[in-house]
Design an enzyme around this catalytic site. Structure first.
Site, PDB file in Angstrom:
ATOM      1  N   GLU A  89      -5.719 -11.099   8.779  1.00 46.57           N
ATOM      2  CA  GLU A  89      -6.150 -10.223   8.458  1.00 46.57           C
ATOM      3  C   GLU A  89      -7.739 -10.375   7.944  1.00 46.57           C
ATOM      4  O   GLU A  89      -8.052  -9.599   7.207  1.00 46.57           O
ATOM      5  CB  GLU A  89      -5.538  -9.051   7.829  1.00 46.57           C
ATOM      6  CG  GLU A  89      -4.762  -9.333   6.706  1.00 46.57           C
ATOM      7  CD  GLU A  89      -3.947  -8.261   5.908  1.00 46.57           C
ATOM      8  OE1 GLU A  89      -3.954  -7.099   6.516  1.00 46.57           O
ATOM      9  OE2 GLU A  89      -3.247  -8.560   4.938  1.00 46.57           O
TER      10      GLU A  89
ATOM     11  N   ASP B 123      -7.694  -4.413   7.657  1.00 47.90           N
ATOM     12  CA  ASP B 123      -8.302  -5.503   6.839  1.00 47.90           C
ATOM     13  C   ASP B 123      -9.332  -6.420   7.972  1.00 47.90           C
ATOM     14  O   ASP B 123     -10.223  -6.861   7.608  1.00 47.90           O
ATOM     15  CB  ASP B 123      -7.286  -6.460   6.162  1.00 47.90           C
ATOM     16  CG  ASP B 123      -7.144  -5.724   4.563  1.00 47.90           C
ATOM     17  OD1 ASP B 123      -7.978  -5.012   4.007  1.00 47.90           O
ATOM     18  OD2 ASP B 123      -5.900  -5.542   4.612  1.00 47.90           O
TER      19      ASP B 123
ATOM     20  N   HIS C 116       0.883  -1.339   0.014  1.00 48.24           N
ATOM     21  CA  HIS C 116      -0.052   0.016   0.018  1.00 48.24           C
ATOM     22  C   HIS C 116       0.741   1.251   0.019  1.00 48.24           C
ATOM     23  O   HIS C 116       0.268   2.221   0.126  1.00 48.24           O
ATOM     24  CB  HIS C 116      -0.950  -0.057   1.138  1.00 48.24           C
ATOM     25  CG  HIS C 116      -1.992  -1.106   1.137  1.00 48.24           C
ATOM     26  ND1 HIS C 116      -2.841  -1.322   0.103  1.00 48.24           N
ATOM     27  CD2 HIS C 116      -2.271  -2.255   2.117  1.00 48.24           C
ATOM     28  CE1 HIS C 116      -3.591  -2.284   0.172  1.00 48.24           C
ATOM     29  NE2 HIS C 116      -3.169  -2.711   1.402  1.00 48.24           N
TER      30      HIS C 116
ATOM     31  N   ARG D  96       7.069  -5.306   3.460  1.00 52.25           N
ATOM     32  CA  ARG D  96       5.719  -5.745   3.539  1.00 52.25           C
ATOM     33  C   ARG D  96       5.454  -6.021   2.259  1.00 52.25           C
ATOM     34  O   ARG D  96       5.565  -5.054   1.319  1.00 52.25           O
ATOM     35  CB  ARG D  96       4.670  -4.886   4.081  1.00 52.25           C
ATOM     36  CG  ARG D  96       3.529  -5.736   4.600  1.00 52.25           C
ATOM     37  CD  ARG D  96       2.464  -5.630   3.360  1.00 52.25           C
ATOM     38  NE  ARG D  96       1.843  -4.240   3.340  1.00 52.25           N
ATOM     39  CZ  ARG D  96       0.653  -3.913   4.161  1.00 52.25           C
ATOM     40  NH1 ARG D  96       0.157  -4.632   4.821  1.00 52.25           N
ATOM     41  NH2 ARG D  96       0.184  -2.658   4.187  1.00 52.25           N
TER      42      ARG D  96
HETATM   43  C1  3PY Z   1      -3.960  -3.651   7.833  1.00 51.67           C
HETATM   44  O1  3PY Z   1      -4.216  -2.934   8.858  1.00 51.67           O
HETATM   45  O2  3PY Z   1      -4.780  -4.349   7.287  1.00 51.67           O
HETATM   46  C2  3PY Z   1      -2.777  -3.705   7.229  1.00 51.67           C
HETATM   47  O3  3PY Z   1      -2.501  -4.227   6.401  1.00 51.67           O
HETATM   48  C3  3PY Z   1      -1.663  -2.686   7.734  1.00 51.67           C
HETATM   49  O4  3PY Z   1      -1.186  -1.805   6.712  1.00 51.67           O
HETATM   50 MG    MG Z   2      -4.210  -5.429   5.415  1.00 53.30          MG
END
Ligand code: 3PY
Ligand code: MG
Length: 250
Positions: A145, A171, A44, A69
């Protein structure tokens, strides 16, 4: 020894910065602000593999660990980031045991994994016997997530070759039918976060979470997290800029 692993061995939690702006100068500056490592966000943030390459040694030159990441759980891309000097890898959207095994395989040389040999920068740090110690030089966290990941949590945690789990609160909130939020106070999301932390402790694995405010990061460390990331560069810039303009207009 990886600096984050040293911190863990001492029973402490690591505090990471988060990079959305792939500027060498911005990263060099951020790397000297007291973090234990910086995460270049390929999912992101604005960086791609090519623009991340020169940022990795710049972070290391400041005496802290460069992490990435990933954009996706892709063995080829993970191998390139390791070859060019990432010492920590966070993979997004790890949903089941198969995803976790594919991620772990990408991180380690045979026979443990399937990583192809061709490190360009790591021997500069670790010498010519890098191959033998490669696995110990990196840390790896699978992101939990989604609802599917919650359903398969113990299988993901039990995957050999991974250090632990990194919680993506935005997420995870969406997965639980809530608005996407870091630093959440939502009771259901907090309960899921506490459940993930508890399962990681029970499975003997590390656990980290994405945060914004340092005070929330401190709370998550008190809840048992071994690693927290704090506000991305872009977020901090916008927050400080808004406050500055507001103060001048007041
Ligand atoms: C989330 O909070 O889903 C993440 O991937 C952090 O960037
Ligand atoms: Mg995420």
């Amino acid at each position: 020894m990886n600096g984050i692993r040293t911190i863990w061995n001492e029973g402490r939690a690591a505090i990471l910065g988060w990079v959305h702006i792939p500027s060498l100068l911005a990263v060099e500056t951020l790397a000297r602000c007291g973090y234990d490592g910086l995460v270049i966000d390929l999912q992101h943030g604005e960086a791609d593999l090519a623009s991340a390459m020169p940022l990795l040694p710049a972070i290391l030159a400041a005496g802290i660990e460069p992490l990435v990441r990933m954009q996706a759980n892709d063995a080829g891309d993970i191998g390139r980031m390791l070859d060019f000097g990432a010492y920590g890898v966070i993979a997004p959207l790890i949903n089941n045991a198969e995803d976790a095994a594919r991620f772990a395989g990408a991180l380690h040389y045979p026979p443990q994994g399937v990583r192809s040999f061709g490190p360009r920068r790591p021997p500069m740090r670790h010498g010519s016997d890098y191959f033998a110690q490669a696995s110990q030089t990196i840390v790896s966290l699978a992101m939990v997530e989604t609802r599917e990941a919650l359903d398969n949590l113990d299988a993901i945690i039990g995957t050999a070759g991974l250090d632990g789990i990194f919680i993506g609160p935005a997420d995870l909130s969406v997965a639980l039918g809530k608005p996407p939020r870091a630093d959440t106070e939502d009771a259901d999301v907090l309960s899921a976060i506490r459940h993930i932390i508890a399962r990681c402790k029970a499975g003997g694995r590390k656990v980290g979470i994405f945060c914004n405010d340092g005070s929330y990061g401190r709370r998550m460390i008190a809840e048992g997290c071994d690693l927290v990331s704090l506000a991305p560069d872009l977020t901090m810039m916008a927050t400080a800029a808004r406050a500055s303009v507001q103060a001048a207009r007041a």
